[in-house]
Scaffold this motif. Structure first.
Motif, PDB file in Angstrom:
ATOM      1  N   TYR A   1      -4.429   6.130   2.795  1.00  0.00           N
ATOM      2  CA  TYR A   1      -3.890   6.459   1.435  1.00  0.00           C
ATOM      3  C   TYR A   1      -3.901   5.168   0.663  1.00  0.00           C
ATOM      4  O   TYR A   1      -4.258   5.109  -0.651  1.00  0.00           O
ATOM      5  N   HIS A   2      -3.731   4.091   1.211  1.00  0.00           N
ATOM      6  CA  HIS A   2      -3.668   2.994   0.454  1.00  0.00           C
ATOM      7  C   HIS A   2      -5.164   2.564   0.075  1.00  0.00           C
ATOM      8  O   HIS A   2      -5.500   1.757  -0.939  1.00  0.00           O
ATOM      9  N   TYR A   3      -6.210   2.866   0.896  1.00  0.00           N
ATOM     10  CA  TYR A   3      -7.591   2.762   0.412  1.00  0.00           C
ATOM     11  C   TYR A   3      -7.980   3.513  -0.667  1.00  0.00           C
ATOM     12  O   TYR A   3      -8.581   2.976  -1.761  1.00  0.00           O
ATOM     13  N   MET A   4      -7.298   4.803  -0.889  1.00  0.00           N
ATOM     14  CA  MET A   4      -7.373   5.754  -1.977  1.00  0.00           C
ATOM     15  C   MET A   4      -6.511   4.854  -3.364  1.00  0.00           C
ATOM     16  O   MET A   4      -7.372   5.198  -4.340  1.00  0.00           O
ATOM     17  N   ASP A   5      -5.488   4.262  -3.166  1.00  0.00           N
ATOM     18  CA  ASP A   5      -5.058   3.819  -4.011  1.00  0.00           C
ATOM     19  C   ASP A   5      -5.669   2.524  -4.599  1.00  0.00           C
ATOM     20  O   ASP A   5      -5.756   2.060  -5.915  1.00  0.00           O
ATOM     21  N   LEU A   6      -6.022   1.797  -3.785  1.00  0.00           N
ATOM     22  CA  LEU A   6      -7.182   0.801  -3.980  1.00  0.00           C
ATOM     23  C   LEU A   6      -8.411   1.304  -5.176  1.00  0.00           C
ATOM     24  O   LEU A   6      -8.729   0.930  -6.227  1.00  0.00           O
ATOM     25  N   LEU A   7      -9.034   2.285  -4.659  1.00  0.00           N
ATOM     26  CA  LEU A   7     -10.113   2.989  -5.243  1.00  0.00           C
ATOM     27  C   LEU A   7      -9.641   3.485  -6.724  1.00  0.00           C
ATOM     28  O   LEU A   7     -10.441   3.246  -7.733  1.00  0.00           O
ATOM     29  N   SER A   8      -8.266   3.742  -6.829  1.00  0.00           N
ATOM     30  CA  SER A   8      -7.801   4.440  -7.996  1.00  0.00           C
ATOM     31  C   SER A   8      -7.562   3.431  -8.988  1.00  0.00           C
ATOM     32  O   SER A   8      -7.137   3.702 -10.177  1.00  0.00           O
ATOM     33  N   GLY A   9      -7.354   2.034  -8.428  1.00  0.00           N
ATOM     34  CA  GLY A   9      -6.691   1.160  -9.432  1.00  0.00           C
ATOM     35  C   GLY A   9      -5.308   0.938  -9.346  1.00  0.00           C
ATOM     36  O   GLY A   9      -4.939   0.072 -10.359  1.00  0.00           O
ATOM     37  N   ASP A  10      -4.712   1.604  -8.571  1.00  0.00           N
ATOM     38  CA  ASP A  10      -3.238   1.751  -8.531  1.00  0.00           C
ATOM     39  C   ASP A  10      -2.655   0.460  -7.847  1.00  0.00           C
ATOM     40  O   ASP A  10      -1.589  -0.073  -8.149  1.00  0.00           O
ATOM     41  N   ILE A  11      -3.516  -0.200  -6.859  1.00  0.00           N
ATOM     42  CA  ILE A  11      -3.192  -1.397  -6.364  1.00  0.00           C
ATOM     43  C   ILE A  11      -4.410  -2.309  -6.480  1.00  0.00           C
ATOM     44  O   ILE A  11      -5.445  -1.821  -6.446  1.00  0.00           O
ATOM     45  N   ASP A  12      -4.218  -3.488  -6.159  1.00  0.00           N
ATOM     46  CA  ASP A  12      -5.359  -4.492  -6.335  1.00  0.00           C
ATOM     47  C   ASP A  12      -5.148  -5.158  -4.695  1.00  0.00           C
ATOM     48  O   ASP A  12      -4.492  -4.727  -3.865  1.00  0.00           O
ATOM     49  N   TYR A  13      -6.408  -6.144  -4.469  1.00  0.00           N
ATOM     50  CA  TYR A  13      -6.519  -6.530  -3.324  1.00  0.00           C
ATOM     51  C   TYR A  13      -5.002  -7.482  -2.915  1.00  0.00           C
ATOM     52  O   TYR A  13      -4.869  -7.310  -1.607  1.00  0.00           O
ATOM     53  N   LYS A  14      -4.651  -8.278  -3.839  1.00  0.00           N
ATOM     54  CA  LYS A  14      -3.317  -8.927  -3.471  1.00  0.00           C
ATOM     55  C   LYS A  14      -2.441  -7.873  -3.019  1.00  0.00           C
ATOM     56  O   LYS A  14      -1.452  -8.213  -2.017  1.00  0.00           O
ATOM     57  N   ASP A  15      -2.229  -6.626  -3.499  1.00  0.00           N
ATOM     58  CA  ASP A  15      -1.284  -5.625  -3.133  1.00  0.00           C
ATOM     59  C   ASP A  15      -1.691  -5.175  -1.785  1.00  0.00           C
ATOM     60  O   ASP A  15      -0.793  -4.977  -0.817  1.00  0.00           O
ATOM     61  N   LEU A  16      -2.956  -5.095  -1.682  1.00  0.00           N
ATOM     62  CA  LEU A  16      -3.304  -4.439  -0.195  1.00  0.00           C
ATOM     63  C   LEU A  16      -3.092  -5.592   0.900  1.00  0.00           C
ATOM     64  O   LEU A  16      -2.649  -5.199   1.898  1.00  0.00           O
ATOM     65  N   PHE A  17      -3.217  -6.853   0.839  1.00  0.00           N
ATOM     66  CA  PHE A  17      -3.094  -7.768   1.531  1.00  0.00           C
ATOM     67  C   PHE A  17      -1.536  -7.830   1.969  1.00  0.00           C
ATOM     68  O   PHE A  17      -1.138  -8.080   3.168  1.00  0.00           O
ATOM     69  N   SER A  18      -0.733  -7.631   1.160  1.00  0.00           N
ATOM     70  CA  SER A  18       0.796  -7.507   1.376  1.00  0.00           C
ATOM     71  C   SER A  18       0.914  -6.340   2.229  1.00  0.00           C
ATOM     72  O   SER A  18       1.782  -6.767   3.082  1.00  0.00           O
ATOM     73  N   ILE A  19       0.563  -5.191   1.883  1.00  0.00           N
ATOM     74  CA  ILE A  19       0.732  -3.954   2.673  1.00  0.00           C
ATOM     75  C   ILE A  19       0.184  -4.225   4.436  1.00  0.00           C
ATOM     76  O   ILE A  19       0.970  -4.043   5.191  1.00  0.00           O
ATOM     77  N   ILE A  20      -0.976  -4.845   4.303  1.00  0.00           N
ATOM     78  CA  ILE A  20      -1.697  -5.118   5.697  1.00  0.00           C
ATOM     79  C   ILE A  20      -0.912  -6.342   6.459  1.00  0.00           C
ATOM     80  O   ILE A  20      -0.594  -5.879   7.530  1.00  0.00           O
ATOM     81  N   GLN A  21      -0.134  -7.345   5.593  1.00  0.00           N
ATOM     82  CA  GLN A  21       0.477  -8.372   6.255  1.00  0.00           C
ATOM     83  C   GLN A  21       1.907  -7.593   7.064  1.00  0.00           C
ATOM     84  O   GLN A  21       2.273  -8.198   8.246  1.00  0.00           O
ATOM     85  N   LYS A  22       2.510  -6.682   6.589  1.00  0.00           N
ATOM     86  CA  LYS A  22       3.607  -5.959   6.843  1.00  0.00           C
ATOM     87  C   LYS A  22       3.283  -5.195   8.083  1.00  0.00           C
ATOM     88  O   LYS A  22       4.136  -5.199   8.957  1.00  0.00           O
ATOM     89  N   LYS A  23       2.051  -4.732   8.103  1.00  0.00           N
ATOM     90  CA  LYS A  23       1.862  -3.677   9.156  1.00  0.00           C
ATOM     91  C   LYS A  23       1.187  -4.342  10.303  1.00  0.00           C
ATOM     92  O   LYS A  23       1.111  -3.685  11.341  1.00  0.00           O
ATOM     93  N   SER A  24       0.576  -5.626  10.328  1.00  0.00           N
ATOM     94  CA  SER A  24      -0.300  -5.816  11.219  1.00  0.00           C
ATOM     95  C   SER A  24       0.150  -7.474  11.716  1.00  0.00           C
ATOM     96  O   SER A  24      -0.340  -8.237  10.789  1.00  0.00           O
ATOM     97  N   GLY A  25       0.755  -7.537  12.698  1.00  0.00           N
ATOM     98  CA  GLY A  25       1.001  -8.829  13.352  1.00  0.00           C
ATOM     99  C   GLY A  25      -0.063  -9.750  13.477  1.00  0.00           C
ATOM    100  O   GLY A  25      -0.231 -11.063  13.301  1.00  0.00           O
ATOM    101  N   ILE A  26      -1.256  -9.102  13.888  1.00  0.00           N
ATOM    102  CA  ILE A  26      -2.285  -9.792  14.389  1.00  0.00           C
ATOM    103  C   ILE A  26      -3.072 -10.463  13.453  1.00  0.00           C
ATOM    104  O   ILE A  26      -3.567 -11.721  13.426  1.00  0.00           O
ATOM    105  N   PHE A  27      -2.922 -10.110  12.094  1.00  0.00           N
ATOM    106  CA  PHE A  27      -3.519 -10.447  11.087  1.00  0.00           C
ATOM    107  C   PHE A  27      -2.661 -11.145  10.182  1.00  0.00           C
ATOM    108  O   PHE A  27      -3.104 -11.333   8.924  1.00  0.00           O
TER     109      PHE A  27
END
Length: 389
Positions: free
Chosen positions: A353-379
């Motif tokens: 769903y975050h991928y769809m938000d990226l396609l829609s322009g609702d979030i940018d890559y900086k926002d996506l990185f923040s989301i991934i950081q919270k969800k993925s300890g390895i990265f």
């Protein structure tokens, strides 16, 4: 038809039509030149996102429902042939036939009164005399030029003096297949396939009476893309693909750092504006064409404004996103990490769903990185550093 224009646009795809339309509606005399006669075929998956829709509306104002064939509010994700996740009832995705889509945009340009020259290729751009020599032998002068002539841009080579290096681009192969062959019953969602080609992906996109089946990946890392397409096509349709293959090069994050020189701006694929993660290119094409035209108009009306500075205000936003996308591309496609990424994608209920938000322009890559950081300890450390760049 004149022999001199204030603004000359080379290329009549979405970026060129966007620029020409913006010039014409602001009373600037403009001419569009394209080597093809429209309507013409264009090899492309034809994905139009909600971001594309907004960019289209910002430039052309109306007629959106006439330019796409079908729409979806979800997508299916696969890895090595197995479905690993899905988006359902979320967002907007549209699918077009580029032959129809591009022609519709060019007709809007023609309706504004801008001159259009079709079926005549630009052979030489002389930046000293500000003239273009066409294949027909005709010369056309200009004050400003927009290079919208695609990935193998004549205009871009004129201002950079660099040849076309195929190894730095992605190569894609696609076929339009009757829906009775590859479409599952009531198929309305696009399918995205990882693991079918190195540093790239495959896709099956629904259309009105067909499906677009394609595969693409970076040339220097993906080997024989045509062979892999035949394998991918057989796996999706249970039929051998025996017709001649059609392919094309894609910038895939290989963008130009400097898009302005000698009163010329390169836009769209000519500037390498294709997102290597989402494949988004049409929105960037329309957007960059519009802003290039606006930068020229500002430079014409105010002698204190430089073309490069005016366009850079917009272009720098794109390049920042491209840099972040290229960094994420490494972790998505690298052999060292892609297994972990696919595993995380298969387990996550929210990442598609975050991928769809990226396609829609609702979030940018900086926002996506923040989301991934919270969800993925390895990265986590990687994305914490990336977010600041």
């Amino acid at each position: 038809m004149k022999n001199f224009y204030t603004c000359l646009v080379v290329g009549a795809g979405p970026s060129g039509s966007s620029a020409a339309y913006t010039f014409a509606k602001n009373g600037i005399d403009a001419c569009v030149i394209d080597k093809a006669i429209f309507p013409r075929d264009k090899l492309c998956g034809g994905l139009l996102t909600r971001r594309t829709k907004q960019c289209y509306s910002d430039v052309f104002c109306s007629g959106w429902d006439d330019v796409y064939e079908c729409k979806s509010n979800g997508a299916l994700f696969f890895h090595k042939g197995q479905m690993i996740n899905a988006i359902e009832n979320y967002g907007e995705l549209y699918f077009c036939n580029r032959r129809t889509f591009d022609h519709a945009l060019l007709e809007k340009v023609t309706a504004t009164g801008a001159d259009v020259v079709l079926g005549d290729r630009v052979e030489v751009v002389d930046t000293t005399s500000r003239t273009c020599l066409l294949h027909s032998g005709r010369k056309i002068g200009y004050r400003y030029m927009i290079g919208a002539d695609g990935v193998n841009s004549v205009v871009a080579r004129a201002i950079t003096s660099k040849g076309f290096d195929r190894s730095r681009f992605a190569f894609a192969v696609q076929a339009e297949t009757p829906d009775i062959i590859c479409r599952k019953e009531d198929m309305v969602m696009p399918e995205i396939y990882f693991g079918e080609v190195d540093w790239g992906y495959g896709w099956v996109f629904p259309k009105k009476n067909s499906c677009s089946v394609g595969i693409g990946g970076l040339c220097e890392k993906s080997g024989d893309v045509k062979r892999r397409f035949r394998e991918f096509y057989f796996a999706r349709t249970n039929q051998l693909y025996s017709a001649p293959l059609k392919g094309h090069y894609i910038p895939f994050g290989n963008f130009s750092w400097n898009a302005v020189a000698k009163d010329i701006i390169i836009v769209g694929d000519a500037a390498g504006l294709v997102d290597p993660i989402t494949g988004e290119g049409i929105a960037y094409a329309i957007e960059s064409g519009k802003y290039a035209a606006q930068a020229v108009i500002s430079a014409i009306s105010n002698k204190n404004i430089t073309l490069a500075d005016e366009y850079e205000r917009y272009y720098s936003k794109i390049t920042r996103e491209m840099v972040r996308a290229n960094m994420l591309q490494y972790y998505l496609f690298s052999r060292c990490t892609r297994g972990l990424v696919m595993g995380a994608l298969s387990r996550s209920k929210t990442m598609p769903y975050h991928y769809m938000d990226l396609l829609s322009g609702d979030i940018d890559y900086k926002d996506l990185f923040s989301i991934i950081q919270k969800k993925s300890g390895i990265f986590g450390m990687f994305f914490r550093n990336l977010k600041t760049q």
